[in-house]
Design an enzyme around this catalytic site. Sequence first.
Site, PDB file in Angstrom:
ATOM      1  N   ARG A   1     -20.288  19.799 127.912  1.00  0.00           N
ATOM      2  CA  ARG A   1     -19.412  18.394 127.569  1.00  0.00           C
ATOM      3  C   ARG A   1     -19.846  17.474 129.139  1.00  0.00           C
ATOM      4  O   ARG A   1     -19.727  16.289 128.885  1.00  0.00           O
ATOM      5  CB  ARG A   1     -17.910  18.528 127.619  1.00  0.00           C
ATOM      6  CG  ARG A   1     -17.518  18.945 126.222  1.00  0.00           C
ATOM      7  CD  ARG A   1     -17.325  18.108 125.494  1.00  0.00           C
ATOM      8  NE  ARG A   1     -16.903  18.495 124.074  1.00  0.00           N
ATOM      9  CZ  ARG A   1     -16.543  17.825 123.156  1.00  0.00           C
ATOM     10  NH1 ARG A   1     -16.443  16.425 123.216  1.00  0.00           N
ATOM     11  NH2 ARG A   1     -15.859  18.028 121.889  1.00  0.00           N
TER      12      ARG A   1
ATOM     13  N   LYS B   1      -9.552  26.744 133.399  1.00  0.00           N
ATOM     14  CA  LYS B   1     -10.049  26.945 132.153  1.00  0.00           C
ATOM     15  C   LYS B   1     -11.766  27.051 132.132  1.00  0.00           C
ATOM     16  O   LYS B   1     -12.347  26.204 132.472  1.00  0.00           O
ATOM     17  CB  LYS B   1      -9.730  25.666 131.159  1.00  0.00           C
ATOM     18  CG  LYS B   1     -10.107  25.854 129.613  1.00  0.00           C
ATOM     19  CD  LYS B   1      -9.743  24.683 128.920  1.00  0.00           C
ATOM     20  CE  LYS B   1     -10.337  24.703 127.437  1.00  0.00           C
ATOM     21  NZ  LYS B   1     -10.185  23.570 126.551  1.00  0.00           N
TER      22      LYS B   1
ATOM     23  N   TYR C   1     -20.793  12.360 133.147  1.00  0.00           N
ATOM     24  CA  TYR C   1     -21.667  11.263 133.319  1.00  0.00           C
ATOM     25  C   TYR C   1     -22.058  10.832 134.611  1.00  0.00           C
ATOM     26  O   TYR C   1     -23.234  11.008 135.087  1.00  0.00           O
ATOM     27  CB  TYR C   1     -21.139   9.898 132.620  1.00  0.00           C
ATOM     28  CG  TYR C   1     -22.091   8.807 132.552  1.00  0.00           C
ATOM     29  CD1 TYR C   1     -23.221   8.969 131.756  1.00  0.00           C
ATOM     30  CD2 TYR C   1     -22.024   7.637 133.236  1.00  0.00           C
ATOM     31  CE1 TYR C   1     -24.131   7.879 131.441  1.00  0.00           C
ATOM     32  CE2 TYR C   1     -22.960   6.636 133.117  1.00  0.00           C
ATOM     33  CZ  TYR C   1     -23.919   7.028 132.337  1.00  0.00           C
ATOM     34  OH  TYR C   1     -24.975   5.896 132.246  1.00  0.00           O
TER      35      TYR C   1
ATOM     36  N   THR D   1      -9.659  17.716 125.437  1.00  0.00           N
ATOM     37  CA  THR D   1     -10.906  17.284 124.877  1.00  0.00           C
ATOM     38  C   THR D   1     -10.615  17.071 123.365  1.00  0.00           C
ATOM     39  O   THR D   1     -10.977  16.261 122.642  1.00  0.00           O
ATOM     40  CB  THR D   1     -11.977  18.269 124.993  1.00  0.00           C
ATOM     41  OG1 THR D   1     -12.242  18.433 126.257  1.00  0.00           O
ATOM     42  CG2 THR D   1     -13.243  17.845 124.371  1.00  0.00           C
ATOM     43  N   THR D   2     -10.001  17.986 122.811  1.00  0.00           N
ATOM     44  CA  THR D   2      -9.606  17.925 121.249  1.00  0.00           C
ATOM     45  C   THR D   2      -8.640  16.817 120.922  1.00  0.00           C
ATOM     46  O   THR D   2      -8.729  16.411 119.568  1.00  0.00           O
ATOM     47  CB  THR D   2      -8.977  19.387 120.907  1.00  0.00           C
ATOM     48  OG1 THR D   2      -9.694  20.403 121.501  1.00  0.00           O
ATOM     49  CG2 THR D   2      -8.724  19.520 119.509  1.00  0.00           C
TER      50      THR D   2
ATOM     51  N   ILE E   1      -7.195  28.708 125.749  1.00  0.00           N
ATOM     52  CA  ILE E   1      -6.601  27.555 125.377  1.00  0.00           C
ATOM     53  C   ILE E   1      -7.648  27.151 123.957  1.00  0.00           C
ATOM     54  O   ILE E   1      -8.996  26.950 124.529  1.00  0.00           O
ATOM     55  CB  ILE E   1      -6.916  26.382 126.491  1.00  0.00           C
ATOM     56  CG1 ILE E   1      -5.929  26.685 127.744  1.00  0.00           C
ATOM     57  CG2 ILE E   1      -6.636  24.924 126.012  1.00  0.00           C
ATOM     58  CD1 ILE E   1      -6.262  25.852 128.916  1.00  0.00           C
TER      59      ILE E   1
ATOM     60  N   TYR F   1     -11.047  22.539 134.813  1.00  0.00           N
ATOM     61  CA  TYR F   1     -11.503  22.640 133.785  1.00  0.00           C
ATOM     62  C   TYR F   1     -13.004  22.655 133.755  1.00  0.00           C
ATOM     63  O   TYR F   1     -13.593  21.819 134.174  1.00  0.00           O
ATOM     64  CB  TYR F   1     -10.981  21.645 132.767  1.00  0.00           C
ATOM     65  CG  TYR F   1     -11.522  21.827 131.195  1.00  0.00           C
ATOM     66  CD1 TYR F   1     -12.434  22.825 130.736  1.00  0.00           C
ATOM     67  CD2 TYR F   1     -11.277  20.847 130.263  1.00  0.00           C
ATOM     68  CE1 TYR F   1     -12.711  22.999 129.573  1.00  0.00           C
ATOM     69  CE2 TYR F   1     -11.614  20.691 129.000  1.00  0.00           C
ATOM     70  CZ  TYR F   1     -12.496  21.633 128.568  1.00  0.00           C
ATOM     71  OH  TYR F   1     -12.932  21.890 127.022  1.00  0.00           O
TER      72      TYR F   1
END
Length: 301
Positions: free
Chosen positions: A145, A168, A114, A51-52, A210, A140
Amino acid sequence: MFAHPSPLFTGCATALVTPFLPDGSLDEEALRRLISLQLDAGIDALVLLGTTGEPCTLNMDERERVIAVGLEAAGGRIPVLVGTGSNDTRRAIEYARQARKLGAQGQLSVTPYYNKTTQNGLIRHYSAILDSCDLPMILYNVPSRTGMSMSPDTLAQLAVHPNVAGLKEASGDLSLATDFIQRTHGELPLYCGNDDLIVPLMALGAAGAISVCSNILPLQTRLITFACQNGCFDEAADAQQALLPLMRALFAQVNPIPVKAALAMMGLIHDVVRLPLVPMDEPYRSRLQRVLEDCGLIAQR
């Protein structure tokens, strides 16, 4: 119960930013520089294009360059994982195969967003990827998000697949994290995805973290996980408390806007994100600047 005798890594992995030049193109020199700093600090692993790393804004050629440059810069010294998640299962398979072909040691795959699916859909989505590519996968879970959360039962079903190497967990829900650990009998590595919860999750049995904060302070963030691994939870708690102002400032706006602003203030990258993200707004930028000054990371202005 599970096929992986040892985790992909333990301790602290940095979810690395993807640096861009002022014209918006990849800044490969800055990427190498960031990775060198991470290695010098003794970080345990790297995650590229999580994501980062703004993966949704990169095309396949750009992804290939980030992965190739990252692997070259890491030089085999630590595991390099690649974010391969997508809300299109076929695209996630393409990402996984690309990472596998280029030599990544593992992949990080977020739940679909989404067009979020059902729990049965999650099982089918992940199973299709896992069956198509043998690159070890860390699942994850980040409902803030994606708009959906993996259930403990779903994790337990997926965890028996030989290519599942961990989870994660970034829901911020300690009760849910406990359920994940219990349903997998503590045998599947769980990694904390919330910097401010590293100590409590590792006290519950997590294998590490993480981290976003470790982009800025890799050594200090890793020391939190190291202390936890050695049972020194008072020391770890003190270290985490010391970093809480920075951790909070790095999430004052949508990640990775603040962490890129911080790295730019430190002279390490250009403060460039790709739309729809935009550079950090005031008053958040000034607050972040003060935190960095207090940490001794930039000079007083």
